[in-house]
Design a protein around this motif. Sequence first.
Motif, PDB file in Angstrom:
ATOM      1  N   GLU A 135       0.776  -1.225   0.054  1.00 27.02           N
ATOM      2  CA  GLU A 135      -0.096  -0.117  -0.092  1.00 27.02           C
ATOM      3  C   GLU A 135       0.883   1.263   0.138  1.00 27.02           C
ATOM      4  O   GLU A 135       1.962   1.370   0.595  1.00 27.02           O
ATOM      5  CB  GLU A 135      -0.820  -0.069   1.077  1.00 27.02           C
ATOM      6  N   VAL A 136       0.268   2.194  -0.628  1.00 30.55           N
ATOM      7  CA  VAL A 136       0.884   3.716  -0.696  1.00 30.55           C
ATOM      8  C   VAL A 136      -0.334   4.441  -0.610  1.00 30.55           C
ATOM      9  O   VAL A 136      -1.232   4.331  -1.513  1.00 30.55           O
ATOM     10  CB  VAL A 136       1.481   3.971  -2.155  1.00 30.55           C
ATOM     11  N   ASP A 137      -0.360   5.194   0.542  1.00 25.68           N
ATOM     12  CA  ASP A 137      -1.687   6.296   0.717  1.00 25.68           C
ATOM     13  C   ASP A 137      -2.866   5.173   0.917  1.00 25.68           C
ATOM     14  O   ASP A 137      -4.093   5.784   0.454  1.00 25.68           O
ATOM     15  CB  ASP A 137      -1.976   7.340  -0.328  1.00 25.68           C
ATOM     16  N   GLY A 138      -2.898   3.978   1.370  1.00 24.21           N
ATOM     17  CA  GLY A 138      -3.839   3.227   1.590  1.00 24.21           C
ATOM     18  C   GLY A 138      -4.469   2.442   0.330  1.00 24.21           C
ATOM     19  O   GLY A 138      -5.399   1.584   0.499  1.00 24.21           O
ATOM     20  N   LYS A 139      -3.699   2.319  -0.730  1.00 22.27           N
ATOM     21  CA  LYS A 139      -4.179   1.563  -1.814  1.00 22.27           C
ATOM     22  C   LYS A 139      -2.764   0.718  -2.326  1.00 22.27           C
ATOM     23  O   LYS A 139      -1.896   1.127  -2.576  1.00 22.27           O
ATOM     24  CB  LYS A 139      -4.398   2.399  -3.019  1.00 22.27           C
ATOM     25  N   PRO A 140      -3.119  -0.636  -2.751  1.00 25.18           N
ATOM     26  CA  PRO A 140      -1.897  -1.318  -2.967  1.00 25.18           C
ATOM     27  C   PRO A 140      -1.792  -0.835  -4.363  1.00 25.18           C
ATOM     28  O   PRO A 140      -2.433  -1.034  -5.431  1.00 25.18           O
ATOM     29  CB  PRO A 140      -2.704  -2.936  -2.898  1.00 25.18           C
TER      30      PRO A 140
END
Length: 428
Positions: A135-140
Amino acid sequence: MNMRKLSVVLLALILVGASVFAAGKTEQAATGPVTIKVANYALLESGYEPFWKQVKTDFEAANPDITIEWVTAPYGEIVNQVVNMAGGGNKVDAIFGEIDWVPGLVDAGLAAPVRDILSPAFVDDFYPDVLKSFEVDGKPYGIPLYVSPYVLYYNKNLFKQAGLDPNKPPKTYNEMLSYAEKLSKLKDANGNKVYAFGQTTASVPVSGASLTAMVFNFGGQVLDAQGKLSVDNQGFKDAFAMVKQLDEKGYNPQNAKLKDLRNLFALGQLAMYYDQSWGFNGVKSINADAVNFTASAEPLVGGSGSGQSLLQAHCFILVDNGAARRAALDKFVEFVISEKTLSSYLRDLTPAYPAKKSMASMESVVNNGILKGASPAAGRVQVQPFIPRISDLNLELCALAQAVTVGKQDLNSAIEKFKSTASVKISQ
């Protein structure tokens, strides 16, 4: 408990959590022939080339309207090639690479959230904690083919020659040092020195990742939960004190890349070393007999740690090139990350653990002799927070290791210099 049940239980305990369903795609893919470009350094490596060529053949036969165009470059150059191509308006659709590549490609504006391209049912079959590690900023932003902690490979024949029980590998760093004292006295058949223990310290990002795993072994950390440098802890200091000690005793080959350690291990000149599980393919490609003398063990326990290790993964990093290519890419990724495609790959080429719940009990994984000794380590993986400059941080960790080994610098002074340099690098 038999090995099949053990592996299933381990993976379930490690990784099971809650998933969320992504919204369906609103844009419809166009019909007709489509070509997707896949950047893949493995096409240039003899151990992997036949597999990937067969993937292309089989996928195109099953999907006659989709053509796979490989984009190749050596391992150390493939990311730069992808970025340079994009700068000229020629974007690839996917990059086969490592988990540590994700934040840099996101920062470059190339990687797309996987849920924007892949079907919800497919993505939701992955262990939630594995997806979370991408995840980056809550998204994979990456989807793994398989995962692994760093494992300890050791040479059973050398253990026997040194009077050690090949079925009882060391469990702690202190035990390893006592084993190493005996192993370091051996010579190979040609009279060459046998190194007792290998930890990569060369100036390449993957060596920094391996050093991070060693810090985790000792219960330390490199970054805090917010991705800020956090090395004022005993585990960090203990790990690099061990790197220094291994060098001073002549146990560890200086400034070695993983491929150097694999070569020494394959030739019987290295008794134990840390590697990603799939590194065994490199060993076997050098010496086919390695199957008979190689065993794996859990990462060593040091200091106040519990032998935790760093999660590693080979993955696809996806690029959004419009509806038609998204749809084709979805089919390609689902074709590759399937039991049918990966079964022989994980059995014969790349020992590793599946990242999908539906693949947990694959025979080629559960009954893999090379994976057997390291299996419990999958339950002690630790996720390193993603930062855009993770590669720069990894290179600074390598510089620290080289400072206290080749450079013979005082440990405390070298760590202070590392903190100053690394803080600047990762904040740029």
